[in-house]
Design a protein around this motif. Sequence first.
Motif, short mmCIF file in Angstrom:
data_model
loop_
_atom_site.label_atom_id
_atom_site.label_comp_id
_atom_site.label_asym_id
_atom_site.label_seq_id
_atom_site.Cartn_x
_atom_site.Cartn_y
_atom_site.Cartn_z
N ASN A 1 -1.63 -10.67 13.03
CA ASN A 1 -0.96 -9.82 12.04
C ASN A 1 -1.27 -8.36 12.33
O ASN A 1 -2.35 -7.86 11.98
CB ASN A 1 -1.41 -10.20 10.63
N PRO A 2 -0.35 -7.63 12.98
CA PRO A 2 -0.62 -6.23 13.35
C PRO A 2 -0.80 -5.30 12.15
O PRO A 2 -1.51 -4.31 12.24
CB PRO A 2 0.61 -5.84 14.17
N TYR A 3 -0.17 -5.60 11.01
CA TYR A 3 -0.32 -4.75 9.84
C TYR A 3 -1.74 -4.83 9.29
O TYR A 3 -2.36 -3.80 8.96
CB TYR A 3 0.69 -5.16 8.76
N VAL A 4 -2.27 -6.04 9.21
CA VAL A 4 -3.65 -6.20 8.77
C VAL A 4 -4.59 -5.53 9.76
O VAL A 4 -5.58 -4.89 9.36
CB VAL A 4 -4.01 -7.69 8.61
N SER A 5 -4.30 -5.65 11.05
CA SER A 5 -5.16 -5.05 12.06
C SER A 5 -5.25 -3.54 11.90
O SER A 5 -6.31 -2.95 12.11
CB SER A 5 -4.64 -5.40 13.46
N PHE A 6 -4.15 -2.91 11.50
CA PHE A 6 -4.19 -1.46 11.29
C PHE A 6 -5.13 -1.11 10.15
O PHE A 6 -6.01 -0.26 10.29
CB PHE A 6 -2.78 -0.93 10.99
N PHE A 7 -4.96 -1.74 9.01
CA PHE A 7 -5.77 -1.39 7.84
C PHE A 7 -7.23 -1.82 8.00
O PHE A 7 -8.13 -1.17 7.48
CB PHE A 7 -5.17 -2.02 6.58
#
Length: 332
Positions: free
Chosen positions: A238-244
Amino acid sequence: MDLSLDMLTSIPSVISHHYKAGTINWPMGIYITLVHIVGVVGALKVLDCKMETLMWAFILWPISGFGITVGVHRLWSHRSYSASFPVRFALMLCNSIANQGSIFHWARDHRVHHKYSETDADPHNATRGFFFAHMGWLYVKKHPEVVRAGKELDFTDLYEDPVVMFQKKLDPWFALYMCFVFPAQIATRFWGEEFWNGFFVAGALRYMLVLHFTWLVNSAAHLYGDHPYDVLSYPAENPYVSFFAVGEGWHNWHHKYPFDYAASEFGISSQFNPSKLCIDLLAAVGLVWGRKRGTAAWEMGRARRDRDREAGVPLPKAPPRPWEVKKAAKSD
């Protein structure tokens, strides 16, 4: 259930159920609720702050994040690399700013989570739904299987680390100071910010947001995304979770190869993973060593998968998730 309107509307009935069953964790529930109250106060004070305070709060996001990702997760929970005393001490300070429980207790629960993922022994079992995996697990007492599993694992390495024991001995007061008071003192001392602005914005608001960023790894990264490494596993890429979460969203890889210090297949050029970059920089100057990788194991697994595909053997298919079974039953 997954993140949906049904999940939100069912929360009152779930609370009622746990209240009647006597399984509400009142001390932790009250604390988490207070955290959100002071976090909202911080949001209301943002416009009253100096620009330096807002930048300080922003910088504390990766600083406290690294205390979780580089520190208690990849170093102390999984022993995916070794670190010198100065690095371990600095990561302990960053972890205290993150204030998500002591290193000892965080690592203990996380090892249980990996060994018994998506079962009753998993502290934040994602099969119980998005809200439970995200934060609901903190509002209720641990399932008896979680307690049993925690007693079976070996935590000798944590007991033998003086940095871990130092923090554990001062828990929770040192972490509360580092999380709320220390950021305010820095803002007051170096650019003349009002103490309470620093307390509520760089402390409380930043803390509340980083908590949710971390919790997304337990919820969103266990429910939404791709499964290129283990199609049967709940954890997903999950790239979105990885950002946050500063690099912790590549969760299908991580649960397949939890010993991998990168917690992802690729580096920063292909996958957002500043935590890996931080460890690599520390290794470049000799402060950490023994970085473990799962790439060789994946190459063998991928070759085996390719051979099966050529032979006409289909990939295994994950069974329906509990809420999918429930929806299917309602539609029949």
